[in-house]
Write a protein that holds these residues in place. Structure first.
Motif, mmCIF file in Angstrom:
data_model
loop_
_atom_site.group_PDB
_atom_site.id
_atom_site.type_symbol
_atom_site.label_atom_id
_atom_site.label_comp_id
_atom_site.label_asym_id
_atom_site.label_seq_id
_atom_site.Cartn_x
_atom_site.Cartn_y
_atom_site.Cartn_z
ATOM 1 N N ALA A 1 0.823 -1.208 0.000
ATOM 2 C CA ALA A 1 0.000 0.000 0.000
ATOM 3 C C ALA A 1 0.859 1.261 0.000
ATOM 4 N N HIS A 2 0.369 2.285 -0.693
ATOM 5 C CA HIS A 2 0.961 3.624 -0.633
ATOM 6 C C HIS A 2 0.172 4.398 0.421
ATOM 7 N N VAL A 3 0.779 4.604 1.560
ATOM 8 C CA VAL A 3 0.095 5.227 2.685
ATOM 9 C C VAL A 3 0.598 6.658 2.824
ATOM 10 N N PRO A 4 -0.270 7.654 2.667
ATOM 11 C CA PRO A 4 0.187 9.039 2.766
ATOM 12 C C PRO A 4 0.656 9.388 4.177
ATOM 13 N N GLN A 5 1.671 10.202 4.253
ATOM 14 C CA GLN A 5 2.195 10.630 5.549
ATOM 15 C C GLN A 5 1.137 11.334 6.380
ATOM 16 N N ALA A 6 0.121 11.862 5.742
ATOM 17 C CA ALA A 6 -0.930 12.596 6.442
ATOM 18 C C ALA A 6 -1.672 11.743 7.469
ATOM 19 N N VAL A 7 -1.617 10.410 7.353
ATOM 20 C CA VAL A 7 -2.307 9.573 8.343
ATOM 21 C C VAL A 7 -1.728 9.758 9.737
ATOM 22 N N LEU A 8 -0.542 10.321 9.828
ATOM 23 C CA LEU A 8 0.048 10.551 11.139
ATOM 24 C C LEU A 8 -0.757 11.559 11.955
ATOM 25 N N HIS A 9 -1.598 12.339 11.279
ATOM 26 C CA HIS A 9 -2.452 13.290 11.985
ATOM 27 C C HIS A 9 -3.697 12.610 12.552
ATOM 28 N N ARG A 10 -4.024 11.437 12.018
ATOM 29 C CA ARG A 10 -5.136 10.634 12.553
ATOM 30 C C ARG A 10 -4.759 9.177 12.330
ATOM 31 N N LEU A 11 -4.167 8.579 13.350
ATOM 32 C CA LEU A 11 -3.556 7.272 13.197
ATOM 33 C C LEU A 11 -4.547 6.189 12.796
ATOM 34 N N THR A 12 -5.796 6.314 13.180
ATOM 35 C CA THR A 12 -6.771 5.286 12.826
ATOM 36 C C THR A 12 -7.018 5.212 11.319
ATOM 37 N N ASP A 13 -6.580 6.220 10.563
ATOM 38 C CA ASP A 13 -6.686 6.126 9.103
ATOM 39 C C ASP A 13 -5.805 5.007 8.549
ATOM 40 N N ILE A 14 -4.856 4.527 9.341
ATOM 41 C CA ILE A 14 -4.024 3.393 8.917
ATOM 42 C C ILE A 14 -4.887 2.166 8.639
ATOM 43 N N TYR A 15 -6.021 2.069 9.317
ATOM 44 C CA TYR A 15 -6.928 0.942 9.093
ATOM 45 C C TYR A 15 -7.387 0.842 7.633
ATOM 46 N N ARG A 16 -7.326 1.914 6.900
ATOM 47 C CA ARG A 16 -7.833 1.920 5.522
ATOM 48 C C ARG A 16 -6.932 1.160 4.554
ATOM 49 N N TYR A 17 -5.748 0.773 4.994
ATOM 50 C CA TYR A 17 -4.745 0.223 4.086
ATOM 51 C C TYR A 17 -4.354 -1.204 4.481
ATOM 52 N N GLU A 18 -3.941 -1.992 3.473
ATOM 53 C CA GLU A 18 -3.330 -3.280 3.769
ATOM 54 C C GLU A 18 -2.079 -3.028 4.595
ATOM 55 N N ARG A 19 -1.833 -3.908 5.581
ATOM 56 C CA ARG A 19 -0.743 -3.624 6.494
ATOM 57 C C ARG A 19 -0.216 -4.894 7.147
ATOM 58 N N ARG A 20 1.056 -4.862 7.427
ATOM 59 C CA ARG A 20 1.708 -5.909 8.207
ATOM 60 C C ARG A 20 1.930 -5.370 9.615
ATOM 61 N N ARG A 21 1.656 -6.211 10.603
ATOM 62 C CA ARG A 21 1.803 -5.811 12.011
ATOM 63 C C ARG A 21 2.713 -6.817 12.711
ATOM 64 N N ASP A 22 3.820 -6.332 13.303
ATOM 65 C CA ASP A 22 4.768 -7.168 14.026
ATOM 66 C C ASP A 22 4.798 -6.756 15.501
ATOM 67 N N VAL A 23 4.870 -7.747 16.367
ATOM 68 C CA VAL A 23 5.023 -7.498 17.803
ATOM 69 C C VAL A 23 6.119 -8.424 18.319
ATOM 70 N N PRO A 24 7.101 -7.903 19.085
ATOM 71 C CA PRO A 24 8.153 -8.777 19.617
ATOM 72 C C PRO A 24 7.609 -9.709 20.686
ATOM 73 N N ILE A 25 8.133 -10.925 20.709
ATOM 74 C CA ILE A 25 7.706 -11.912 21.701
ATOM 75 C C ILE A 25 8.427 -11.694 23.023
ATOM 76 N N VAL A 26 9.720 -11.370 22.936
ATOM 77 C CA VAL A 26 10.492 -11.051 24.137
ATOM 78 C C VAL A 26 11.158 -9.700 23.934
ATOM 79 N N SER A 27 11.332 -8.974 25.029
ATOM 80 C CA SER A 27 11.870 -7.615 24.925
ATOM 81 C C SER A 27 13.302 -7.590 24.414
ATOM 82 N N SER A 28 14.063 -8.656 24.686
ATOM 83 C CA SER A 28 15.464 -8.685 24.289
ATOM 84 C C SER A 28 15.677 -9.200 22.873
ATOM 85 N N GLY A 29 14.588 -9.613 22.194
ATOM 86 C CA GLY A 29 14.747 -10.191 20.856
ATOM 87 C C GLY A 29 13.775 -9.600 19.861
#
Length: 266
Positions: free
Chosen positions: A85-113
């Motif tokens: 997806a081409h996500v405009p920088q303007a979404v930073l003014h309303r973060l929930t606009d990120i929902y409008r786009y295909e996206r990958r979400r990563d979360v670390p399992i351990v803080s050290s890795g």
């Protein structure tokens, strides 16, 4: 103004840098920090490349599988990137606009890795991922296939284990793998959550010594078939195609047709 990176703390900084470095090692752009709302973002020519933030800022994407708590019981930061997806920088003014786009979400399992993560891919305007992976340094350890409601219907575990092992995780004791251990195990998951082992890629021979946990076998060292040892597929290619296994986690780059699945509107 106090630096956002300082406010997140040393652990969070390490997680952010670890999660960001693979994607942005060669990518153009610059970092933007914000304290209200708090985030660290990478942008280029008016386009948002990635963003790291506390997951409650995009809480509709949170689920029981991707919400990992830290040692202080806070949720660990989430990192979003946008392979297709081409996500405009303007979404930073309303973060929930990120929902409008295909996206990958990563979360670390351990803080050290920071390179050991739970990674999911969400269609545009949906809060139900089409795929979920556990990755270590980019290597797939676990893949979950999900239905249209987000329920897990299949689990693929990659890593040495006893063929008879019922647990859907790698073996912790590599000295007790037994005869012809499994490298890949495929579990079918019932609506009630019961797991049934349905297919296995296993060694043709037993180990004479415990293997290195990072040792990846050659395809020719494996057979592909039923849990009872009956060969059903002639090659790794046939096996992964039949079981819909994504060894390269290509779905996280939006390369699977399932990533186009229509989702709930926001």
């Amino acid at each position: 103004m106090k630096s956002l990176l300082s406010s997140f703390g040393a652990i969070a900084v390490g997680v952010f840098l670890s999660l960001s470095s693979p994607l942005h090692a060669t990518a153009p752009g610059r970092w933007i920090e914000s304290s209200n709302p708090p985030y660290v973002a990478r942008v280029s020519d008016g386009t948002l490349l990635s963003i790291q933030l506390q997951p409650m800022r995009l809480k509709l994407d949170m689920n029981a599988h991707n919400s990992v708590r830290s040692e202080t019981d806070d949720f660990k930061p989430a990192r979003y990137s946008f392979p297709r997806a081409h996500v405009p920088q303007a979404v930073l003014h309303r973060l929930t606009d990120i929902y409008r786009y295909e996206r990958r979400r990563d979360v670390p399992i351990v803080s050290s890795g920071g390179n050991w993560v739970i990674a999911e891919y969400f269609p545009a305007r949906s809060h139900i991922p089409v795929a979920r992976f556990q990755l270590l340094g980019g290597r797939v350890q676990r893949q979950e296939r999900l239905d249209s409601t987000g329920r897990t219907t299949q689990i693929v575990v990659i890593g040495w284990a006893r063929v008879a092992a019922s647990a859907d995780e790698e073996a912790s004791d590599l000295t007790a793998l037994g005869e012809r251990p499994a490298w890949i195990r495929v579990f079918r998951v019932s609506p009630s959550g019961a797991k049934t082992l349905v297919a296995v890629a296993r060694r043709k021979r037993s180990f004479t010594a415990p293997p290195d946990p990072d040792h990846v076998p050659q395809d020719d060292d494996l057979t592909f078939g039923s849990p009872k040892g009956m060969p059903e597929w002639r090659s790794m290619a046939e096996f992964v195609a039949a079981q819909e296994i994504d060894l390269d986690a290509a779905t996280l780059s939006g390369k699977s047709g399932t990533a186009q699945r229509a989702g709930s509107r926001v």
